[in-house]
Write a protein that holds these residues in place. Structure first.
Motif, PDB file in Angstrom:
ATOM      1  N   THR A 121      16.190  43.882   5.244  1.00  0.00           N
ATOM      2  CA  THR A 121      16.053  45.494   5.277  1.00  0.00           C
ATOM      3  C   THR A 121      16.941  45.813   6.624  1.00  0.00           C
ATOM      4  N   PRO A 122      17.620  47.030   6.271  1.00  0.00           N
ATOM      5  CA  PRO A 122      18.456  47.317   7.363  1.00  0.00           C
ATOM      6  C   PRO A 122      17.671  47.274   8.797  1.00  0.00           C
ATOM      7  N   LEU A 123      16.369  47.969   8.813  1.00  0.00           N
ATOM      8  CA  LEU A 123      15.769  47.979  10.038  1.00  0.00           C
ATOM      9  C   LEU A 123      15.544  46.518  10.475  1.00  0.00           C
ATOM     10  N   THR A 124      15.074  45.782   9.742  1.00  0.00           N
ATOM     11  CA  THR A 124      15.209  44.209  10.194  1.00  0.00           C
ATOM     12  C   THR A 124      16.141  43.768  10.952  1.00  0.00           C
ATOM     13  N   LEU A 125      17.335  44.063  10.339  1.00  0.00           N
ATOM     14  CA  LEU A 125      18.652  43.513  10.913  1.00  0.00           C
ATOM     15  C   LEU A 125      19.094  43.875  11.998  1.00  0.00           C
ATOM     16  N   LYS A 126      18.560  45.312  12.354  1.00  0.00           N
ATOM     17  CA  LYS A 126      19.070  46.110  13.501  1.00  0.00           C
ATOM     18  C   LYS A 126      18.079  45.821  14.760  1.00  0.00           C
ATOM     19  N   GLU A 127      16.918  45.495  14.511  1.00  0.00           N
ATOM     20  CA  GLU A 127      15.943  45.218  15.479  1.00  0.00           C
ATOM     21  C   GLU A 127      16.192  44.193  16.682  1.00  0.00           C
ATOM     22  N   LYS A 128      15.863  44.383  17.831  1.00  0.00           N
ATOM     23  CA  LYS A 128      15.954  43.423  18.805  1.00  0.00           C
ATOM     24  C   LYS A 128      15.337  42.066  18.523  1.00  0.00           C
ATOM     25  N   LYS A 129      14.272  42.172  17.880  1.00  0.00           N
ATOM     26  CA  LYS A 129      13.712  40.724  17.430  1.00  0.00           C
ATOM     27  C   LYS A 129      14.719  39.975  16.655  1.00  0.00           C
ATOM     28  N   PHE A 130      15.289  40.502  15.599  1.00  0.00           N
ATOM     29  CA  PHE A 130      16.440  39.663  14.794  1.00  0.00           C
ATOM     30  C   PHE A 130      17.612  39.207  15.668  1.00  0.00           C
ATOM     31  N   GLU A 131      18.089  40.103  16.499  1.00  0.00           N
ATOM     32  CA  GLU A 131      19.200  39.981  17.659  1.00  0.00           C
ATOM     33  C   GLU A 131      18.971  38.877  18.460  1.00  0.00           C
ATOM     34  N   ASN A 132      17.696  38.736  18.863  1.00  0.00           N
ATOM     35  CA  ASN A 132      17.424  37.627  19.688  1.00  0.00           C
ATOM     36  C   ASN A 132      17.392  36.412  18.706  1.00  0.00           C
ATOM     37  N   LEU A 133      16.832  36.440  17.554  1.00  0.00           N
ATOM     38  CA  LEU A 133      16.748  35.348  16.909  1.00  0.00           C
ATOM     39  C   LEU A 133      18.213  34.684  16.301  1.00  0.00           C
ATOM     40  N   MET A 134      19.064  35.699  16.363  1.00  0.00           N
ATOM     41  CA  MET A 134      20.549  35.347  15.799  1.00  0.00           C
ATOM     42  C   MET A 134      21.164  34.875  17.051  1.00  0.00           C
ATOM     43  N   ASN A 135      20.811  35.166  18.474  1.00  0.00           N
ATOM     44  CA  ASN A 135      21.432  34.593  19.664  1.00  0.00           C
ATOM     45  C   ASN A 135      21.086  32.956  19.728  1.00  0.00           C
ATOM     46  N   ARG A 136      19.772  32.778  19.313  1.00  0.00           N
ATOM     47  CA  ARG A 136      19.298  31.281  19.341  1.00  0.00           C
ATOM     48  C   ARG A 136      20.336  30.419  18.603  1.00  0.00           C
ATOM     49  N   PHE A 137      20.799  30.805  17.470  1.00  0.00           N
ATOM     50  CA  PHE A 137      21.370  30.040  16.737  1.00  0.00           C
ATOM     51  C   PHE A 137      22.953  30.174  16.485  1.00  0.00           C
ATOM     52  N   GLU A 138      23.450  31.163  17.108  1.00  0.00           N
ATOM     53  CA  GLU A 138      24.972  31.538  16.812  1.00  0.00           C
ATOM     54  C   GLU A 138      25.866  30.651  17.120  1.00  0.00           C
ATOM     55  N   ASP A 139      25.639  29.736  17.943  1.00  0.00           N
ATOM     56  CA  ASP A 139      26.464  28.473  18.324  1.00  0.00           C
ATOM     57  C   ASP A 139      26.449  27.349  17.507  1.00  0.00           C
ATOM     58  N   GLN A 140      25.346  27.553  16.387  1.00  0.00           N
ATOM     59  CA  GLN A 140      25.263  26.345  15.474  1.00  0.00           C
ATOM     60  C   GLN A 140      25.769  26.802  14.243  1.00  0.00           C
ATOM     61  N   ALA A 141      26.062  27.963  13.876  1.00  0.00           N
ATOM     62  CA  ALA A 141      26.656  28.392  12.450  1.00  0.00           C
ATOM     63  C   ALA A 141      27.023  29.955  12.730  1.00  0.00           C
ATOM     64  N   LYS A 142      27.830  30.149  11.614  1.00  0.00           N
ATOM     65  CA  LYS A 142      28.206  31.394  11.337  1.00  0.00           C
ATOM     66  C   LYS A 142      27.135  32.136  10.593  1.00  0.00           C
ATOM     67  N   ILE A 143      26.628  33.286  11.259  1.00  0.00           N
ATOM     68  CA  ILE A 143      25.518  34.133  10.590  1.00  0.00           C
ATOM     69  C   ILE A 143      26.158  35.413  10.221  1.00  0.00           C
ATOM     70  N   ILE A 144      25.921  35.854   8.996  1.00  0.00           N
ATOM     71  CA  ILE A 144      26.513  37.252   8.458  1.00  0.00           C
ATOM     72  C   ILE A 144      25.334  37.950   7.893  1.00  0.00           C
ATOM     73  N   LYS A 145      25.077  39.027   8.444  1.00  0.00           N
ATOM     74  CA  LYS A 145      24.024  39.808   7.978  1.00  0.00           C
ATOM     75  C   LYS A 145      24.314  40.714   6.762  1.00  0.00           C
ATOM     76  N   LEU A 146      23.264  40.770   5.823  1.00  0.00           N
ATOM     77  CA  LEU A 146      23.481  41.591   4.621  1.00  0.00           C
ATOM     78  C   LEU A 146      22.558  42.309   4.185  1.00  0.00           C
ATOM     79  N   PRO A 147      22.511  43.778   4.607  1.00  0.00           N
ATOM     80  CA  PRO A 147      21.511  44.623   4.239  1.00  0.00           C
ATOM     81  C   PRO A 147      21.302  44.697   2.827  1.00  0.00           C
TER      82      PRO A 147
END
Length: 259
Positions: A121-147
């Motif tokens: 959902t749009p709210l999940t993808l814009k929350e700080k919690k998801f941003e922190n999760l993405m930051n943990r793995f952004e050097d291991q994969a290309k991550i694309i957000k799709l609302p």
């Protein structure tokens, strides 16, 4: 023999029907427990509301569960987890509260240097919690957000394999076909459409959600508190819904029983 403490039910809630996918996973590994499932269909969808609105709705459901003497609560909604889990844990420190997060870790680890599409959902993808999760793995994969907010509405109507659903899924997934290695279903509603999503992206694409991980975490926390039921029995499930239409309860039962 189970004590009165261990006999207490487990509360599971979602903005609507999506959390039934998490309830299924819990029943798979703890089928002797009793559960209360609350779908807040009257206020769905959560994904387009503000963080504060979702927190207040979540707290109201937690208070209802406490009146029913639950021994643990699963927030079976990625959006509600992002908006309320940390605050609720501080407010109710003695109560195990398990949240959901997009299953990004297993998706990234499935294949090295992969491209991972996260549907949520749009709210999940814009929350700080998801941003922190993405930051943990952004050097291991290309991550694309799709609302994908409209997918929630399809599931709430019980449309999980209709031509209209597939048309919508193709419209949002087409730009990525042939260029992704994994799809993360970052909303508990979305696993109901997993079969349709898999057909569109192809069998070579790994499609994963976080329901099983939440169920395992629930069991671990209850084991730590020695509050798992030991009696060999088939547990009961009580279905509740904020929508006064009795058809909402019947739809919940029908979706829960779907293969």
């Amino acid at each position: 023999m189970d004590s009165e403490e261990t006999k207490r039910p487990i509360g599971i809630f979602d903005s609507g029907m999506g959390g039934l996918t998490v309830l299924r996973e819990c029943v798979k590994i703890m089928g002797n427990e009793d559960y209360i499932f609350y779908g807040d269909s009257f206020n769905a969808p959560y994904g387009i509301k503000s963080t504060e609105q979702v927190y207040r709705l979540s707290k109201k459901i937690v208070q209802l569960f406490l009146k029913k003497n639950v021994k643990a609560i699963v927030i079976a909604c990625n959006t509600a987890t992002s908006a309320s889990a940390s605050r609720l844990r501080k407010e109710y420190p003695e109560l195990p509260i398990i949240g959901l997060e997009p299953a990004l870790k297993p998706a990234v680890l499935h294949k090295k240097n992969s491209t991972v599409l996260v549907m949520a959902t749009p709210l999940t993808l814009k929350e700080k919690k998801f941003e922190n999760l993405m930051n943990r793995f952004e050097d291991q994969a290309k991550i694309i957000k799709l609302p994908a907010p409209d997918l929630v509405e399809f599931v709430e109507r019980g449309e999980i394999d209709t031509p209209e659903l597939k048309k919508y899924l193709r419209s949002i997934l087409n730009p990525y076909l042939g260029n992704i290695d994994a799809v993360v279903l970052g909303c508990t509603h979305f696993p109901f459409a997993k079969r349709a999503i898999q057909q569109i992206v192809g069998n070579d694409v790994y499609v994963v959600d976080g329901g099983a991980g939440a169920a395992r975490e629930l069991r671990r926390l209850l084991e730590d508190k020695n509050e798992c039921r030991k009696e060999n029995r088939i547990g009961k499930i009580e279905f509740l819904n904020s929508n006064p239409d009795p058809q909402e309860i019947e739809l919940s039962k029908k979706l829960f029983e779907l293969d």
